[in-house]
Scaffold this active site. Sequence first.
Site, PDB file in Angstrom:
ATOM      1  N   GLU A  96       0.846  -1.187   0.000  1.00  0.00           N
ATOM      2  CA  GLU A  96       0.000   0.000   0.000  1.00  0.00           C
ATOM      3  C   GLU A  96       0.879   1.233   0.000  1.00  0.00           C
ATOM      4  OE1 GLU A  96      -2.177  -0.441   3.697  1.00  0.00           O
ATOM      5  OE2 GLU A  96      -0.661   0.734   4.773  1.00  0.00           O
ATOM      6  N   GLY A  97       0.334   2.321  -0.490  1.00  0.00           N
ATOM      7  CA  GLY A  97       1.024   3.605  -0.436  1.00  0.00           C
ATOM      8  C   GLY A  97      -0.012   4.650  -0.089  1.00  0.00           C
ATOM      9  N   GLY A 214       8.592  -7.900  -7.342  1.00  0.00           N
ATOM     10  CA  GLY A 214       9.311  -8.486  -6.205  1.00  0.00           C
ATOM     11  C   GLY A 214       9.011  -7.769  -4.905  1.00  0.00           C
ATOM     12  N   ASP A 252      11.182  10.462  -6.098  1.00  0.00           N
ATOM     13  CA  ASP A 252      10.600   9.828  -4.893  1.00  0.00           C
ATOM     14  C   ASP A 252      11.149   8.401  -4.738  1.00  0.00           C
ATOM     15  OD1 ASP A 252       9.016   9.781  -2.636  1.00  0.00           O
ATOM     16  OD2 ASP A 252       7.195   9.167  -3.690  1.00  0.00           O
ATOM     17  N   ASP A 291       6.646   3.412  -9.111  1.00  0.00           N
ATOM     18  CA  ASP A 291       5.996   4.580  -8.494  1.00  0.00           C
ATOM     19  C   ASP A 291       6.490   5.917  -9.051  1.00  0.00           C
ATOM     20  OD1 ASP A 291       4.576   6.282  -6.974  1.00  0.00           O
ATOM     21  OD2 ASP A 291       5.254   5.541  -5.031  1.00  0.00           O
TER      22      ASP A 291
END
Length: 404
Positions: A96-97, A214, A252, A291
Amino acid sequence: MPLFKKNEASINICMPSAEILPGYVDTSVLRKHFPRQFEDCCRSLSLNKNEPDLSNELQLDLKVQNLLRKWQEAKSTPFQICYTKGILQNCHKIGEGLYGEVFLHKNGSGGTSVAKIIPFEGSQIVNGEKQKKFEDILSEAIIATQLSNLRYNKNNNTDLFIEVQNLRYVHGCYPEELMELWKLYEETRGSENDFPGIFTDEQQYIILETSYGGCDLESFLFDDASQAISMFIQVSCAIAVAEAELLFEHRDLHWGNILLTRVPKQEEIIFILNGQEIRVKSCGVKATIIDFTFSRITVNQLNICNDLGKDRDIFNGSGDYQFEIYRLMQKKNGNEWFHFDPYSNILWLSYVLDKTLSSVRYTNSCTKLHKKSMAKLRELNLDILAYDSTREFVLYLFDNNKIL
Ligand SMILES: Nc1ncnc2c1ncn2[C@@H]1O[C@H](COP(=O)(O)OP(=O)(O)OP(=O)(O)O)[C@@H](O)[C@H]1O
Ligand SMILES: [Mg+2]
């Protein structure tokens, strides 16, 4: 002028004229639907927005074009139709982010897919934040596909950026099955996110479907620091390739955004940087970068990114070197996020080195090889901030035979 179209995923396409070819998106789409972004692009390119230079047409991957078209026509698919009970039976939450819940599932073709589910444009506050606008997610989708397509590129080539399989536009309440999997994850690993039961049947989502990359660097257990060096050099080479081809900055690259899988020790990871082949010994690990919410690229002279200057919270964090990096980037670029400043990548590489020296976990920390490798990492850490770009750093390593 010829029109090249090597394959669907290629980004090396020459556009012959002002005509809009079927299947391509031009800047007028951007101007009509995203006037703010369009103005920002024009400003950063010093273009007159009333006479857009048609040589600047955006040539986007078909997956992005389909997403744009569906969004323009307001044609989202109900969640349950996209993710049938059959698919959800073989599914579990893997991460999750702040912006997304991440699930692993079997896809229609029998392989595995990772779905990052990003709610957008709803009024509901999620994880303490306002939901994103479509255009904010569009920038991530465009950047992710362009980076993914570097695996098909000739002169600058890498497969280290996560492979984008599909982009979906869906709506509806969260499926029961996913809510159950969400609860299971919370019970076993804990969650910082809000329970997705909060979403109504009008909620819209973009789902970024990728391959499985991964385990993230934060949770990964290296055999020893020789693997950490390989990971670091792989990540550096991939960023150098993307700097060269797309004027890429990740912005990021914290340790949740580098993934690792185990591969045979003798396997080499191959990059092409400006036509030059670079081979890196895997030492048993292969890295993948994910991301791109904060990232920037330039495609066909258009700068694509989100204006991080508008989000003050990013720069107020404390307690980890990660939060210092956001402030250092801002200081370096003067809060101007459209321009390319590759030093931001160098700052993140210094963060990654710092993590390998202070926080990542090693099984065999008493061996000679481990100690020698830790000394090498410390040496790299002393030097890294002196480079202006990752490309410069990688070329230095290559020219001095310091690539593994
Ligand atoms: N393709 C993938 N393969 C394996 N794990 C993944 C994949 N994509 C995401 N994850 C896992 O899910 C986590 C969150 O994904 P991601 O970083 O894309 O979300 P985010 O909301 O943008 O995060 P952030 O809080 O960093 O902004 C990652 O740290 C990783 O553990
Ligand atoms: Mg992340």
